[in-house]
Design an enzyme around this catalytic site. Structure first.
Site, PDB file in Angstrom:
ATOM      1  N   ASP A   6       0.822  -1.207   0.000  1.00 17.15           N
ATOM      2  CA  ASP A   6       0.000   0.000   0.000  1.00 17.15           C
ATOM      3  C   ASP A   6       0.859   1.261   0.000  1.00 17.15           C
ATOM      4  O   ASP A   6       0.570   2.231  -0.697  1.00 17.15           O
ATOM      5  CB  ASP A   6      -0.931   0.000   1.212  1.00 17.15           C
ATOM      6  CG  ASP A   6      -1.814  -1.242   1.231  1.00 17.15           C
ATOM      7  OD1 ASP A   6      -1.909  -1.901   0.187  1.00 17.15           O
ATOM      8  OD2 ASP A   6      -2.382  -1.548   2.292  1.00 17.15           O
ATOM      9  N   TYR A  21      -6.381 -12.294   9.435  1.00 20.41           N
ATOM     10  CA  TYR A  21      -5.315 -11.850   8.516  1.00 20.41           C
ATOM     11  C   TYR A  21      -3.984 -12.469   8.953  1.00 20.41           C
ATOM     12  O   TYR A  21      -3.247 -13.043   8.160  1.00 20.41           O
ATOM     13  CB  TYR A  21      -5.224 -10.314   8.543  1.00 20.41           C
ATOM     14  CG  TYR A  21      -4.161  -9.724   7.626  1.00 20.41           C
ATOM     15  CD1 TYR A  21      -4.471  -9.328   6.333  1.00 20.41           C
ATOM     16  CD2 TYR A  21      -2.844  -9.580   8.058  1.00 20.41           C
ATOM     17  CE1 TYR A  21      -3.504  -8.787   5.499  1.00 20.41           C
ATOM     18  CE2 TYR A  21      -1.873  -9.048   7.235  1.00 20.41           C
ATOM     19  CZ  TYR A  21      -2.211  -8.650   5.958  1.00 20.41           C
ATOM     20  OH  TYR A  21      -1.244  -8.121   5.133  1.00 20.41           O
TER      21      TYR A  21
HETATM   22  P1  NG1 Z   1      -5.729  -3.992   3.056  1.00 19.94           P
HETATM   23  O1  NG1 Z   1      -6.460  -4.926   3.965  1.00 19.94           O
HETATM   24  O2  NG1 Z   1      -6.445  -3.771   1.763  1.00 19.94           O
HETATM   25  O3  NG1 Z   1      -5.322  -2.714   3.712  1.00 19.94           O
HETATM   26  C1  NG1 Z   1      -3.674  -5.633   3.485  1.00 19.94           C
HETATM   27  C2  NG1 Z   1      -2.210  -5.226   3.663  1.00 19.94           C
HETATM   28  C3  NG1 Z   1      -1.405  -5.385   2.356  1.00 19.94           C
HETATM   29  C4  NG1 Z   1      -1.623  -6.783   1.768  1.00 19.94           C
HETATM   30  C5  NG1 Z   1      -3.126  -7.060   1.638  1.00 19.94           C
HETATM   31  C6  NG1 Z   1      -3.423  -8.451   1.113  1.00 19.94           C
HETATM   32  C7  NG1 Z   1      -1.739  -3.420   5.265  1.00 19.94           C
HETATM   33  C8  NG1 Z   1      -1.624  -1.958   5.478  1.00 19.94           C
HETATM   34  N1  NG1 Z   1      -2.112  -3.812   4.031  1.00 19.94           N
HETATM   35  O4  NG1 Z   1      -4.336  -4.721   2.654  1.00 19.94           O
HETATM   36  O5  NG1 Z   1      -0.046  -5.168   2.612  1.00 19.94           O
HETATM   37  O6  NG1 Z   1      -0.990  -7.773   2.537  1.00 19.94           O
HETATM   38  O7  NG1 Z   1      -3.788  -6.928   2.903  1.00 19.94           O
HETATM   39  O8  NG1 Z   1      -2.868  -8.629  -0.161  1.00 19.94           O
HETATM   40  O9  NG1 Z   1      -1.504  -4.210   6.174  1.00 19.94           O
END
Ligand code: NG1
Length: 359
Positions: A150, A202
């Site tokens: 991100d 997660y």
């Molecule tokens: P989201 O849940 O969209 O913020 C998270 C992680 C990414 C990646 C994705 C899965 C954070 C800030 N972002 O994204 O780095 O692992 O899940 O692909 O933890």
């Protein structure tokens, strides 16, 4: 003023923290911070709808109440302090046209923008590599420790392009998106609360992938994939009774590679199939989809999309929907009718914008 955009991940889900390449794009929607340097250590920030926050920038900042947006400001200050020490504070106002909690990484964009504002106010230049050393850990301060996708997308994307982000070593390749390709981001309306149960799930997905890798004896996923076909990796998974997470990670890595080729060759049919295969793998192997996301993907396909998949961490949140530009209204209207009972408020046309350091 600094500006950091949100992002949508096109493909490459739950593999960034295993060091594998991913393919997001930055959006033309961002968080902007107007700031003025202060001569003391106070950080004072106001944001129209969210009110005012103020704290002293001291070493060893700790979080305030869970869910308070001040934690994102503290995360940025603490990330900087860990590398360069505490600096002078700022007076700042925040404006945003990035919808919050919509799977578009508004929280990472806020941390990126705040970090850049604090550094610039103190005349401290920081390279992309230095920022990427501190930002993913900064996010952990708020409660999650994902990968660096991100932040990299928000910092280093380029207008009109997707960003192929490699982590080992860190590199961003800008892949031009064919003019005829269009993306929508559609909200499943199932909220994936970042704190609490979703955070544990997660982390469990991450652990399952790491544990499967350990069982193979390879030092990294990149090493496991190197020189092997998908079939050979499937045989390895079966022989060693590895968790389905292993197959998700390795097949997703191949899909990212093929998606980049499809983009280079303007092969929209292949790109669409890869999105669908990614969704199926996230649903069946990682089990991070939900009925609403599955229905949303089906509704997109029934409306004329070429592909669709859940995007981001999963357990709710948004789907990214891919179609030809000429079919955009048809797909949009089909989704509004099939999924949203006529309410168009939850779909966004996602256009590839520049990252914070390229704008
Ligand atoms: P989201 O849940 O969209 O913020 C998270 C992680 C990414 C990646 C994705 C899965 C954070 C800030 N972002 O994204 O780095 O692992 O899940 O692909 O933890």
């Amino acid at each position: 003023m600094v500006s950091a955009p949100g992002r949508v991940n096109l493909i490459g889900e739950h593999i960034d923290y295993h060091g594998l390449p991913v393919l997001p794009m930055a959006l033309r929607r961002s968080i902007r911070i107007h700031f003025q340097a202060r001569a003391d250590c106070q950080i004072r920030v106001s944001s129209g709808a969210y009110g005012h926050r103020e704290f002293a920038w001291t070493p060893g900042l700790t979080p305030v109440a869970r869910g308070d947006w001040e934690n994102y400001l503290r995360a940025a200050a603490q990330a900087i302090a860990g590398k360069w020490g505490v600096m002078n504070g700022i007076d700042a106002t925040i404006a945003s046209d990035l919808p919050p909690a919509a799977g578009l990484s508004s929280s990472s964009a806020l941390i990126v923008a705040m970090t850049l504002a604090l550094l610039r106010a103190n005349h401290r230049a920081a390279s992309f590599e230095e920022l990427m050393e501190i930002l993913p850990d900064g996010e952990q301060f708020v409660g999650t420790r994902g990968g660096g996708m991100d932040h990299a997308a928000s910092l280093a994307s380029r207008e009109g392009c997707a960003s192929l982000i490699e982590f080992v070593p860190l590199a961003v390749h800008h892949i031009p998106i064919p003019a005829d390709w269009a993306f929508l981001v559609a909200d499943s309306l199932q909220i994936a609360e970042k704190s609490g149960a979703v955070r544990e799930r997660y982390n469990a997905v991450r652990t399952a992938g790491t544990e499967a890798l350990r069982q193979t004896g390879f030092a990294s996923y990149a090493e496991a994939i190197q020189g092997r076909t998908e079939e050979e990796l499937g045989d390895l998974a079966a022989a060693k009774h590895l968790s389905p997470a292993f197959l998700h990670v390795v097949t997703e890595a191949f899909r990212v590679r093929h998606a980049v080729e499809a983009m280079h060759e303007d092969d929209s049919a292949l790109f669409g199939r890869l999105l669908l295969a990614s969704h199926a793998s996230l649903r069946d192997r990682l089990e991070i989809s939900c009925p609403a996301l599955d229905r949303l993907v089906d509704a997109a396909m029934a409306s004329g999309a070429l592909g669709a998949r859940l995007t981001g961490g999963g357990f709710g949140g948004c789907a990214v929907v891919f179609c030809h530009r000429g079919d955009l209204s048809k797909v949009h209207d089909g989704l509004v009718e099939r999924f949203y009972s006529g309410n168009p408020a939850h779909i966004l046309h996602a256009e590839p914008g520049p990252g914070a350091v390229n704008s």
